[in-house]
Every structure is written in structure tokens, then in C-alpha cells.
Design a protein around this motif. Structure first.
Motif, PDB file in Angstrom:
ATOM      1  N   PRO A   4      13.993  32.843 -17.796  1.00  0.00           N
ATOM      2  CA  PRO A   4      15.260  33.265 -18.321  1.00  0.00           C
ATOM      3  C   PRO A   4      16.370  33.683 -17.540  1.00  0.00           C
ATOM      4  O   PRO A   4      17.433  33.787 -18.110  1.00  0.00           O
ATOM      5  CB  PRO A   4      14.776  34.088 -19.465  1.00  0.00           C
ATOM      6  N   ARG A   5      16.179  33.805 -16.383  1.00  0.00           N
ATOM      7  CA  ARG A   5      17.232  34.140 -15.482  1.00  0.00           C
ATOM      8  C   ARG A   5      17.151  33.410 -13.895  1.00  0.00           C
ATOM      9  O   ARG A   5      15.739  33.188 -13.552  1.00  0.00           O
ATOM     10  CB  ARG A   5      17.140  35.739 -15.116  1.00  0.00           C
ATOM     11  N   VAL A   6      18.480  33.027 -13.351  1.00  0.00           N
ATOM     12  CA  VAL A   6      18.605  32.315 -12.265  1.00  0.00           C
ATOM     13  C   VAL A   6      19.584  33.070 -11.382  1.00  0.00           C
ATOM     14  O   VAL A   6      20.659  33.166 -12.332  1.00  0.00           O
ATOM     15  CB  VAL A   6      18.585  30.730 -12.267  1.00  0.00           C
ATOM     16  N   ASN A   7      19.410  33.336 -10.225  1.00  0.00           N
ATOM     17  CA  ASN A   7      20.651  33.836  -9.400  1.00  0.00           C
ATOM     18  C   ASN A   7      21.161  32.755  -8.367  1.00  0.00           C
ATOM     19  O   ASN A   7      20.353  32.101  -7.904  1.00  0.00           O
ATOM     20  CB  ASN A   7      20.229  35.167  -8.613  1.00  0.00           C
ATOM     21  N   CYS A  82      10.114  25.817 -24.943  1.00  0.00           N
ATOM     22  CA  CYS A  82      10.826  26.435 -25.875  1.00  0.00           C
ATOM     23  C   CYS A  82      12.478  25.756 -25.619  1.00  0.00           C
ATOM     24  O   CYS A  82      12.969  25.738 -26.462  1.00  0.00           O
ATOM     25  CB  CYS A  82      10.877  27.855 -25.768  1.00  0.00           C
ATOM     26  N   VAL A  83      12.803  25.628 -24.190  1.00  0.00           N
ATOM     27  CA  VAL A  83      14.134  25.317 -23.756  1.00  0.00           C
ATOM     28  C   VAL A  83      14.033  24.108 -23.046  1.00  0.00           C
ATOM     29  O   VAL A  83      13.395  24.302 -21.863  1.00  0.00           O
ATOM     30  CB  VAL A  83      15.040  26.593 -23.205  1.00  0.00           C
ATOM     31  N   VAL A  84      14.863  22.905 -23.203  1.00  0.00           N
ATOM     32  CA  VAL A  84      14.990  22.236 -22.393  1.00  0.00           C
ATOM     33  C   VAL A  84      16.413  21.697 -22.602  1.00  0.00           C
ATOM     34  O   VAL A  84      16.896  21.253 -23.443  1.00  0.00           O
ATOM     35  CB  VAL A  84      14.196  20.572 -22.908  1.00  0.00           C
ATOM     36  N   GLU A  85      17.103  22.110 -21.487  1.00  0.00           N
ATOM     37  CA  GLU A  85      18.770  22.035 -21.471  1.00  0.00           C
ATOM     38  C   GLU A  85      19.019  21.683 -20.035  1.00  0.00           C
ATOM     39  O   GLU A  85      18.765  21.959 -19.011  1.00  0.00           O
ATOM     40  CB  GLU A  85      19.373  23.212 -21.967  1.00  0.00           C
ATOM     41  N   GLN A 104      19.011  22.315 -14.281  1.00  0.00           N
ATOM     42  CA  GLN A 104      17.998  21.673 -15.252  1.00  0.00           C
ATOM     43  C   GLN A 104      17.202  23.005 -15.671  1.00  0.00           C
ATOM     44  O   GLN A 104      16.424  23.474 -14.853  1.00  0.00           O
ATOM     45  CB  GLN A 104      17.351  20.632 -14.911  1.00  0.00           C
ATOM     46  N   ALA A 105      17.096  23.398 -17.215  1.00  0.00           N
ATOM     47  CA  ALA A 105      16.221  24.475 -17.516  1.00  0.00           C
ATOM     48  C   ALA A 105      15.086  23.910 -18.340  1.00  0.00           C
ATOM     49  O   ALA A 105      15.419  22.970 -19.237  1.00  0.00           O
ATOM     50  CB  ALA A 105      17.309  25.304 -18.314  1.00  0.00           C
ATOM     51  N   GLU A 106      13.908  24.410 -17.817  1.00  0.00           N
ATOM     52  CA  GLU A 106      12.753  23.923 -18.720  1.00  0.00           C
ATOM     53  C   GLU A 106      11.845  25.271 -18.771  1.00  0.00           C
ATOM     54  O   GLU A 106      11.081  25.582 -17.742  1.00  0.00           O
ATOM     55  CB  GLU A 106      11.678  22.870 -17.992  1.00  0.00           C
ATOM     56  N   ILE A 107      12.118  25.854 -19.923  1.00  0.00           N
ATOM     57  CA  ILE A 107      11.339  27.326 -20.181  1.00  0.00           C
ATOM     58  C   ILE A 107      10.557  27.214 -21.203  1.00  0.00           C
ATOM     59  O   ILE A 107      10.594  26.638 -22.221  1.00  0.00           O
ATOM     60  CB  ILE A 107      12.663  28.134 -20.385  1.00  0.00           C
ATOM     61  N   TYR A 108       9.042  27.584 -20.867  1.00  0.00           N
ATOM     62  CA  TYR A 108       8.131  27.907 -21.779  1.00  0.00           C
ATOM     63  C   TYR A 108       8.070  29.039 -22.503  1.00  0.00           C
ATOM     64  O   TYR A 108       8.747  30.132 -21.919  1.00  0.00           O
ATOM     65  CB  TYR A 108       6.747  27.494 -21.121  1.00  0.00           C
ATOM     66  N   ALA A 109       7.472  28.942 -23.754  1.00  0.00           N
ATOM     67  CA  ALA A 109       7.675  30.329 -24.449  1.00  0.00           C
ATOM     68  C   ALA A 109       6.490  31.301 -23.855  1.00  0.00           C
ATOM     69  O   ALA A 109       5.651  30.944 -23.207  1.00  0.00           O
ATOM     70  CB  ALA A 109       7.130  29.837 -25.926  1.00  0.00           C
ATOM     71  N   ASN A 110       7.027  32.664 -24.086  1.00  0.00           N
ATOM     72  CA  ASN A 110       6.362  33.765 -23.709  1.00  0.00           C
ATOM     73  C   ASN A 110       4.957  33.843 -24.237  1.00  0.00           C
ATOM     74  O   ASN A 110       4.971  33.897 -25.754  1.00  0.00           O
ATOM     75  CB  ASN A 110       6.887  34.917 -23.787  1.00  0.00           C
TER      76      ASN A 110
END
Length: 652
Positions: A4-7, A82-85, A104-110
Motif C-alpha cells: 500500500p505504500r511506495v517511496n 484487490c487493486v490492479v491499477e 503498476q500496482a498489484e496489491i492483494y487483500a490482507n
């Protein structure tokens, strides 16, 4: 990004730079035109900037909930992915894009559990005392398993249906059965007659099925220290040194002097071995210089008493013998220190004891940037010796002492038996010699430069001359104190020449190839123990043989032979062969014909069936072996009596 976070890092001056974030169209996948009027928030995404001097930190975070959806829940993730954007980050200065980045964000659910956790934990019993599963046949939860009489979910009415055919053994719930060795198990079939005498009286808690027998007290292992236990005065039970024993100092510590290891490096804490001389050189600098043991350390004489070192300090006058390299000239600003250049130890010994220690220490000034060659010598001199060069109380050879050689064909009978000690590039032209040391097998060599147009006959002669230069002797001394005036103290060297009249040597008609080159020198020395002096073995050389091994030399080159010089390695090996003082007992005809009874060739050794009662067993006194043998025979006789049928009738 997968979290959920990137720097991100923006390199350069960020003053006057506007950062913005915008999503990419999910349907078309097309990028929007670079528009510097964007904001720092786009949907669930937020952009934060932490300015710096020349580097600014850009953080992009997701603000939505990442938990999987529960029934009738909102604001959650309906699928595990959960998130593909896809996101676009822009950096603009004065409405001009100076940098952009695609994410490119591919984030799975917790998947972590956030509900209330029950504190009713299942207690697993200790399997040492009781089994983990008391009813292994209970396989179905909430129902009665057929033929499983230990299933608590089976009512008495249901058990009557299969009461006569329940599972037996461990699977049926008998997880702690009585084993056959119990005295209470006498009802089993085919009980032997001797069962009442050898059965086990024990409770079922002490069962091999659980592995719980007896937990005795655990003794803490005593880690041995790197010391030798010595008993000093008043008992004085220390019986002296033997050849090779480490010399001891106070507090049961080793007396150490820097020595050379097998790898060629100097070891600073190497113990001094009794009756073993050495002369080593160690390279050091001012930065790596370390002081050794202080010279006021007392040495154990061998009887439990301690003797003081007699130290004489001297100043080095010829610095060139020790300073081998100097990076710069000495100036008043260079750091210098007074250090030890050399230490010479003279141990005066008698029998198994050390009588006196004389030490000569050479001191000098070592400056920063200089390389010092330190020298350490140890020499053992017998108290009865009249000079420091020749006489020893034990006339035989000692391991590590040079082999004495003589040349009886010249007036000056002094000879040498050496091997190579390569230096620099390892060429034979720069190699030095080191004497052959008794009892130490060695292997050395050097390389010889050979031209591509080398004549094979001249090459053989040159190699043979190089190898023969190692052996400037015709005889070798039988003992370490062999006299040059007594011919009986010497044995003649047996030479097996590489070429004789019966050998056809090829001249080598091909260019760059020479066969039959004697490139290997083999020195074999046979010795034996001929007696002992005060418990120290007296070793004597019986014979010396010198032979040669030939090789085929071929000029080595790459794709093209540009260089006209190649290398030929030549070697010299020394092998010490110990022969028994008496010939071995010849084999009997029975041992030759019936090899299946030979204990050295077979795993089963029938002649040693009663080995403790034979003369070859030396582990215990013969009287104890005989007594134990009689007890064993009595037990065998008792077992034979108890196995008779008439004894079972008397027992009943």
C-alpha cells in the motif's frame, strides 16, 4: 508496487517543482497527456513530498481498506487480488514536465485475522507420559465410528452392534499395552521355561511404547582446556620430557616461540618441541609487530622445578641483514620503535630434563614503512657435549635433523644431500638448496627454461646435471654422529642411472618434442630402530637409493607459437621407509591355503571366537579374563539345565 505504500527519490533541486499523480484509463490503457495541472490526490491514492537539499522523497500511499469482504460488508476487497491499477507521477516546473514515472500496482487483500481470538487453547499432553491420541480409530468428528469401541461418541446401544468385533491393538485404543517381557504376561502362548527367571517386574507406566523409562541425572561435560595437567612440587611427579613433547612454562602454559607453519606463514604462539631444533625467519612491519613471551618466564625443567632464562641483550650493528625493504628514506618525522630483530635460544639438556636456558636477543630500531626479517633459532645441546657442532648423547638420528652425507672420492669428504627451495618465479637458476631432514618426506621442484629448438640430448644432459647437483655425496651416514674417519659409519648411495647401455634412448626427430627426459629425482631412504638410549629410540639409516623417472617434454604454445621459450618442471622427492628390525613371521601353509580363516582378510574371524581368552587379548590381565570366562561358562551351563523338560516339571 505490491504494497500500500511506495517511496521514490527525486534527484535535484525541488524548489518550484510541482508533483502530481493521475491514474491511467483502465479500459483503453492509454496515457493522458502530460498535464501539469494535476493534484496530489487521485481516487484512493495520495502523494506526499518531503523536500531536501538535493534529494526529495516522494511517497505514494493507498488509503482504502484491504481486508477481504465478510458477508454483507462494504468498503472491502471482493477478490484476493484487490487493486490492479496503473499510475503516472509527474514533476513540473513552470508548467513544463521535468520528470515522469509510471507505476503498476498489484496489491492483494490482507489475509491477517482481525477478529477476536479465543483463549481456549488445546492442551497437547506430553507424549513421554501418555500418547497424543488415546483413540486412533476415532476418525469422524461428531459421529460414531463403527468397530471403534473407544469412540466416546458411540452410545452403549450402538456399541452392542459391534462389541464383539472391535478394533484391537493400538489402533483400537490400547495405546499402552503390556509388552511380552512383563512377568504379568505369562499367559501368552509358547512361554519358555526360563521366562520366570528373566522376566521384567514393572508397571505399565514404564513401557517401551511411550519411551519413558528412567531419566537419570545429567552430568555436565567437562570441556578440556588447552593445557597439559602437570603435577609440580612438592610431589614432583612430572617424569621429564620425551622427544617431541612441548616445553612447558609456568601456570601450565606452553613455552612458545614464533615458528613457520605448513602454509609457510609464521605462527606467533607455536610451542617449542623438546629436542627439535629450528631456524625460522618471519617478515613483519612496524604496524603488525607483536611482542612475544617476556623473557622472565620460567621454564619447567622436567622434574617439576622451574628454571630462569639467562638473557643477554645486544644491539644490531648491520641493519641490512634484517631490513629487506624500505619505502622511503628515514626522516626525523618518521615513527620508529625499538623492537626485537633476532632471538637465539640454547637449551642445555640432560636425559629427559632441561638444565639451563641461554637466550641472546638482538635489538634494533624499526621505522614506519620498513619490512623487518625477524630470525628465531632454537638449539638443544647436550650437557655432556664438548662442542656445539657434533656430539649428541643419542647416536641415532632424530626426526627433523639433517641427514649427514659424505663424498669419499675427494680429499675433503664433506658432502651434501639437498632438495630445492624455490624463490621468486620458481626458476632453477634462482632456486636455493635446503638439506634433507631425517624422517620428513618432502617434495620440491623448479622450472627450467627450454627453447623450441632445444637439442634433446643436450636437454637430457642439462636436466641430469641439475638433478645431480642436489646430491654432492657418495655415502650417507648411518647415524647422526657418524665420523668421517670411520668408513663403517657410512652406507654407499645406490644410484640407478636414467640411461644405461641397454636402454635405447630416442633422439627426438620431431621439433619441440623430446622423449625420455629424466625430470623426476626419487630419493628413497630405508631406516630402522636399532635400539634405545634412555628410552629414546635410536634410528639408523640402512640404505639409500637414487632413481630417475622420465617424461616426454613437448613445447607448449597457444594457437600460434610466437614465443620460443617454454618451461620444463623438474622435481625431487624424498621418501623415508621404515623397515622392521626383525623379518616378519612367515605365513603357515594353513594361512596360505585357507584364506577364509584369515582375520585380516575377512569380516568374520573364527580363530578369534574366544578372543578374550587368547594370548592376543591385552586389554585386561589374564586372571580377570579367566574369571570372566568361567562365569560365562557357568551361565551357559545353567541355561542348558533350565531348558530341559524335567526342570519345567519340577517348576510346576
Amino acid at each position: 508496487m505490491s504494497g500500500p505504500r511506495v517511496n521514490l527519490l527525486f534527484l535535484g533541486n525541488s524548489s518550484g517543482v510541482d508533483f502530481s499523480i493521475s491514474p491511467i484509463d483502465e479500459e483503453t490503457g492509454e496515457l493522458q497527456l502530460a498535464n501539469c495541472s494535476g493534484s496530489k490526490r487521485a481516487g484512493d491514492w495520495n502523494l506526499n513530498v518531503t523536500p531536501g537539499m538535493n534529494v526529495s522523497k516522494v511517497s505514494i500511499s493507498l488509503s482504502r481498506n484491504l481486508q477481504l469482504c465478510l458477508p454483507n460488508a462494504t468498503d472491502c476487497c471482493a477478490t484476493p487480488l484487490c487493486v490492479v491499477e496503473a499510475l503516472q507521477v509527474l514533476a513540473c516546473r513552470d508548467a513544463v514536465v521535468v520528470a515522469h514515472l509510471l507505476i503498476q500496482a498489484e496489491i492483494y487483500a490482507n489475509s491477517s485475522f482481525t477478529g477476536n481470538v479465543s483463549e481456549n487453547a488445546t492442551i497437547i499432553p506430553n507424549q513421554v507420559f501418555q500418547p497424543l491420541g488415546s483413540c486412533p480409530c476415532d476418525l469422524t468428528a461428531g459421529a460414531c465410528d463403527v468397530r471403534c469401541c473407544c469412540d466416546l461418541e458411540c452410545t452403549p446401544d450402538l456399541k452392542q452392534l459391534f462389541n464383539e468385533s472391535c478394533f484391537t491393538g493400538v489402533f483400537g485404543g490400547d495405546v499402552n499395552p503390556s509388552f511380552d517381557q512383563l512377568c504379568s504376561s505369562q499367559s501368552m502362548e509358547y512361554t519358555p521355561d526360563w521366562f520366570p527367571f528373566l522376566c521384567v517386574q514393572s508397571s505399565l507406566n514404564n513401557t517401551p511404547f511411550l519411551g519413558y523409562f528412567y531419566h537419570g541425572s545429567t552430568s555436565t561435560p567437562k570441556v578440556p582446556s588447552f593445557k597439559i595437567p602437570l603435577q609440580t612440587s612438592p610431589g614432583k611427579l612430572f617424569t621429564g620430557y620425551r622427544p617431541g613433547d612441548p616445553v612447558m612454562a609456568e601456570e601450565n602454559e606452553y613455552f612458545t616461540i614464533p615458528q613457520q607453519s605448513m602454509a609457510g606463514q609464521c605462527v606467533g604462539n607455536a610451542p617449542v618441541a623438546y629436542l627439535q631444533n629450528f631456524d625460522v625467519k618471519c617478515l613483519t612491519s612496524l604496524a603488525s609487530y607483536k611482542e612475544g613471551l617476556p623473557h622472565d618466564v620460567k621454564i619447567n625443567s622436567g622434574t617439576g622445578d622451574f628454571i630462569q632464562q639467562n638473557v643477554i641483550y645486544r644491539t644490531v650493528t648491520d641493519m641490512d641483514k634484517f631490513i629487506t625493504e624500505s619505502e622511503s628514506l628515514r626522516t626525523p618525522e618518521v615513527l620508529c620503535q625499538n623492537v626485537t630483530f633476532a632471538e637465539h635460544y640454547m637449551f642445555i639438556w640432560k636425559d629427559k630434563n632441561i638444565e639451563q636456558i641461554n637466550v641472546t636477543v638482538f635489538l634494533g630500531s624499526l621505522c614506519d614503512g620498513e619490512i623487518l626479517t625477524q630470525r628465531f633459532t632454537v638449539r638443544f645441546l647436550n650437557l655432556k657435549s664438548t662442542n656445539t657442532t657434533e656430539l649428541f648423547e643419542n647416536p641415532g638420528y632424530q626426526v627433523g635433523k639433517p641427514v649427514r652425507a659424505a663424498n669419499m672420492n675427494v680429499s675433503d669428504t664433506f658432502g651434501s644431500l639437498n632438495i630445492w627451495q624455490p624463490a621468486g618465479r620458481g626458476l632453477c637458476t634462482s632456486a636455493t638448496y635446503t638439506p634433507v631432514l631425517f624422517g620428513l618426506d618432502s617434495f620440491s621442484g623448479c622450472t627450467l627454461e627450454v627453447d623450441i629448438n632445444e637439442d634433446c640430448s643436450l636437454l637430457r644432459g642439462n636436466v641430469t646435471e641439475k638433478l645431480n647437483s642436489l646430491i654432492q655425496a657418495t655415502h650417507v651416514g648411518k647415524r647422526g654422529n657418524s665420523s668421517y674417519s670411520d668408513p663403517s659409519d657410512w652406507v654407499e648411495i645406490i644410484r640407478l642411472d636414467p640411461f644405461n647401455s641397454d636402454t635405447n634412448v630416442s633422439t627426438g626427430s620431431l621439433k619441440g618434442i623430446c622423449p625420455d627426459i629424466p625430470a623426476n629425482l626419487n630419493i628413497r631412504i630405508m631406516f630402522a630402530d636399532v635400539g634405545a638410549v634412555q628410552g629414546i629410540p635410536q634410528q639408523e639409516i640402512l640404505a639409500v637409493q637414487i632413481s630417475y623417472s622420465t617424461v616426454i617434454w613437448q613445447f607448449q604454445c597457444g594457437l600460434i607459437c610466437e614465443n620460443s621459450i617454454s618451461f620444463l618442471p623438474i622435481t625431487a622427492s624424498v621418501q623415508f621407509i621404515k623397515v622392521p628390525p626383525q623379518p616378519p613371521v612367515p605365513m603357515t601353509r594353513f594361512q596360505i591355503n585357507y584364506t577364509e580363516f584369515d582375520c585380516n582378510r575377512n569380516d568374520v574371524c573364527w580363530p578369534q571366537l574366544l578372543y578374550p581368552l587368547t594370548q592376543f587379548y591385552t586389554g585386561e590381565p589374564y586372571s580377570q579374563c579367566l574369571a570372566k570366562g568361567l562365569v560365562l561358562a557357568f551361565l551357559v551351563l545353567l541355561a542348558a539345565i533350565l531348558s530341559n523338560p524335567w526342570f519345567s516339571e519340577i517348576w510346576k
